[in-house]
Design a protein around this motif. Structure first.
Motif, PDB file in Angstrom:
ATOM      1  N   ASP A   4      52.064  38.843  42.121  1.00  0.00           N
ATOM      2  CA  ASP A   4      50.930  37.913  42.096  1.00  0.00           C
ATOM      3  C   ASP A   4      49.623  38.681  42.287  1.00  0.00           C
ATOM      4  N   VAL A   5      49.614  39.643  43.225  1.00  0.00           N
ATOM      5  CA  VAL A   5      48.408  40.450  43.460  1.00  0.00           C
ATOM      6  C   VAL A   5      48.082  41.291  42.226  1.00  0.00           C
ATOM      7  N   TYR A   6      49.102  41.951  41.656  1.00  0.00           N
ATOM      8  CA  TYR A   6      48.857  42.821  40.509  1.00  0.00           C
ATOM      9  C   TYR A   6      48.396  42.037  39.284  1.00  0.00           C
ATOM     10  N   SER A   7      48.841  40.777  39.154  1.00  0.00           N
ATOM     11  CA  SER A   7      48.486  39.981  37.977  1.00  0.00           C
ATOM     12  C   SER A   7      47.012  39.584  37.951  1.00  0.00           C
ATOM     13  N   ARG A   8      46.276  39.874  39.025  1.00  0.00           N
ATOM     14  CA  ARG A   8      44.843  39.562  39.037  1.00  0.00           C
ATOM     15  C   ARG A   8      44.058  40.516  38.144  1.00  0.00           C
ATOM     16  N   ASN A   9      44.678  41.646  37.808  1.00  0.00           N
ATOM     17  CA  ASN A   9      44.099  42.587  36.836  1.00  0.00           C
ATOM     18  C   ASN A   9      42.664  43.000  37.174  1.00  0.00           C
ATOM     19  N   MET A  13      45.471  52.798  38.783  1.00  0.00           N
ATOM     20  CA  MET A  13      45.379  54.247  38.948  1.00  0.00           C
ATOM     21  C   MET A  13      44.701  54.583  40.268  1.00  0.00           C
ATOM     22  N   PHE A  14      45.369  55.374  41.089  1.00  0.00           N
ATOM     23  CA  PHE A  14      44.844  55.714  42.410  1.00  0.00           C
ATOM     24  C   PHE A  14      43.559  56.525  42.295  1.00  0.00           C
ATOM     25  N   ASN A  15      42.584  56.196  43.179  1.00  0.00           N
ATOM     26  CA  ASN A  15      41.296  56.894  43.152  1.00  0.00           C
ATOM     27  C   ASN A  15      40.806  57.237  44.548  1.00  0.00           C
ATOM     28  N   GLY A  16      41.732  57.394  45.503  1.00  0.00           N
ATOM     29  CA  GLY A  16      41.349  57.743  46.869  1.00  0.00           C
ATOM     30  C   GLY A  16      40.913  56.535  47.669  1.00  0.00           C
ATOM     31  N   ASP A  17      40.806  56.718  48.993  1.00  0.00           N
ATOM     32  CA  ASP A  17      40.310  55.680  49.903  1.00  0.00           C
ATOM     33  C   ASP A  17      41.065  54.360  49.758  1.00  0.00           C
ATOM     34  N   ASN A  18      42.384  54.443  49.564  1.00  0.00           N
ATOM     35  CA  ASN A  18      43.229  53.251  49.456  1.00  0.00           C
ATOM     36  C   ASN A  18      42.766  52.313  48.342  1.00  0.00           C
ATOM     37  N   THR A  19      42.274  52.920  47.238  1.00  0.00           N
ATOM     38  CA  THR A  19      41.759  52.176  46.097  1.00  0.00           C
ATOM     39  C   THR A  19      42.546  52.532  44.837  1.00  0.00           C
ATOM     40  N   TRP A  20      42.910  51.493  44.083  1.00  0.00           N
ATOM     41  CA  TRP A  20      43.575  51.676  42.792  1.00  0.00           C
ATOM     42  C   TRP A  20      42.727  50.987  41.733  1.00  0.00           C
ATOM     43  N   ASN A  21      42.240  51.734  40.759  1.00  0.00           N
ATOM     44  CA  ASN A  21      41.409  51.167  39.702  1.00  0.00           C
ATOM     45  C   ASN A  21      42.290  50.590  38.600  1.00  0.00           C
ATOM     46  N   TYR A  22      41.993  49.364  38.218  1.00  0.00           N
ATOM     47  CA  TYR A  22      42.743  48.727  37.142  1.00  0.00           C
ATOM     48  C   TYR A  22      42.191  49.190  35.800  1.00  0.00           C
TER      49      TYR A  22
END
Length: 301
Positions: free
Chosen positions: A257-262, A113-122
């Motif tokens: 592969d990146v997303y699977s790091r959870n 989920m996007f949270n600003g500053d090029n950050t996505w919270n899992y």
């Protein structure tokens, strides 16, 4: 009496199961109905602003047209993946732009989920929260994340649509021009029509700062129409995809592969003063996993 009750419960369970399966088939067909060749009109207009700055200037109304090919990339009972390709310029010598991608996952519980500053919270949701729902995961032109949200496909009164509200980065038409807000809260509605489909948006331009409540700077209306035309009109885009699909499968593999790091994902905006898409759009230099994987990894903080 007990036997009669048991039979009734079993019958109800069977009817419910058949109904759920029929509903899911309708959902799958609705999603796949977004594939094909379309004449697209993109319409965006700022509707209200709440700025206290007397010099505030609203974004200009934007209307663009083009052809778009929506290519079915993956098709199974729990996942549909569709790659969009824009075809613009002269019909005799069109230019192809690898556009956004949308993946649809049934009863998905994992989100970035996007949270600003090029950050996505899992985050994860329970199975109960997403029961019967489809998650739409939208990706940037370089297959990095954009936004995600879950909702139920609705088929009622002759209408077929899906709705969700979620946070997203600024759209390309805005982030090169605006720096006075950092979140687009997107109200998305995808509706299948007799001529194609419509992407109807009610968006909020949001200022988000740590430790403070979100502030809505302005609101925006988006209304993008996809009118079905013969596939032959999108031949250039189809040919481009057939030539380049193997390379972009490698890109998706690395991102998976990146997303699977959870875990929370933070991406650099640039490496060596270049955004990721400028590396990956170099078809000759970045065409193998040996080249693709390290450059994507270099953007992951």
């Amino acid at each position: 009496m007990k036997q009669s009750l048991s039979v009734s419960l079993l019958l109800m369970a069977f009817v419910f199961s058949v109904s759920a399966q029929s509903k899911k088939k309708q959902d799958l067909q609705a999603i796949k109905n977004m594939c094909g060749c379309y004449e697209v009109t993109f319409n965006f207009a700022e509707t209200f602003n709440y700025s206290k700055d007397s010099l505030y200037k609203a974004s200009s109304t934007k209307i663009d047209k083009g052809y778009e090919w929506a290519q079915l990339v993956e098709d199974n009972k729990n996942k549909i993946s569709i790659q969009h390709l824009l075809q613009v310029g002269s019909p005799n010598n069109p230019y192809i732009v690898k556009h956004w991608r949308q993946d649809w996952l049934y009863e998905n519980t994992n989100f970035y989920m996007f949270n600003g500053d090029n950050t996505w919270n899992y985050i994860t949701k329970s199975k109960a929260e997403v029961k019967g729902q489809w998650t739409q995961k939208v990706y940037q032109v370089d297959d990095s994340p954009r936004y995600q949200g879950s909702g139920t496909w609705v088929h009622v009164d002759g209408k077929t649509y899906w709705e969700n509200i979620t946070d997203a980065p600024l759209p390309r038409r805005e982030y090169t021009k605006r720096s006075d807000y950092n979140i687009t809260t997107r109200g998305n509605r995808h509706e299948i029509t007799s001529t194609g489909w419509v992407h109807d948006q009610d968006n909020a331009k949001v200022i988000r700062e740590a430790g403070r409540a979100d502030v809505i700077l302005a609101r925006e209306k988006g209304y993008n129409t996809y009118v079905k035309i013969p596939d032959s009109k999108c031949k250039a885009a189809i040919d481009w995809w057939n030539k380049n699909k193997a390379k972009w499968a490698l890109v998706r593999d690395k991102w998976n592969d990146v997303y699977s790091r959870n875990k929370n994902l933070v991406l650099k905006e640039k490496v060596d003063n270049k955004p990721l898409y400028k590396f990956l759009f170099d078809e000759e230099e970045y065409s193998t996993a040996e080249k693709i994987n390290p450059i994507i990894e270099s953007f992951v903080k």
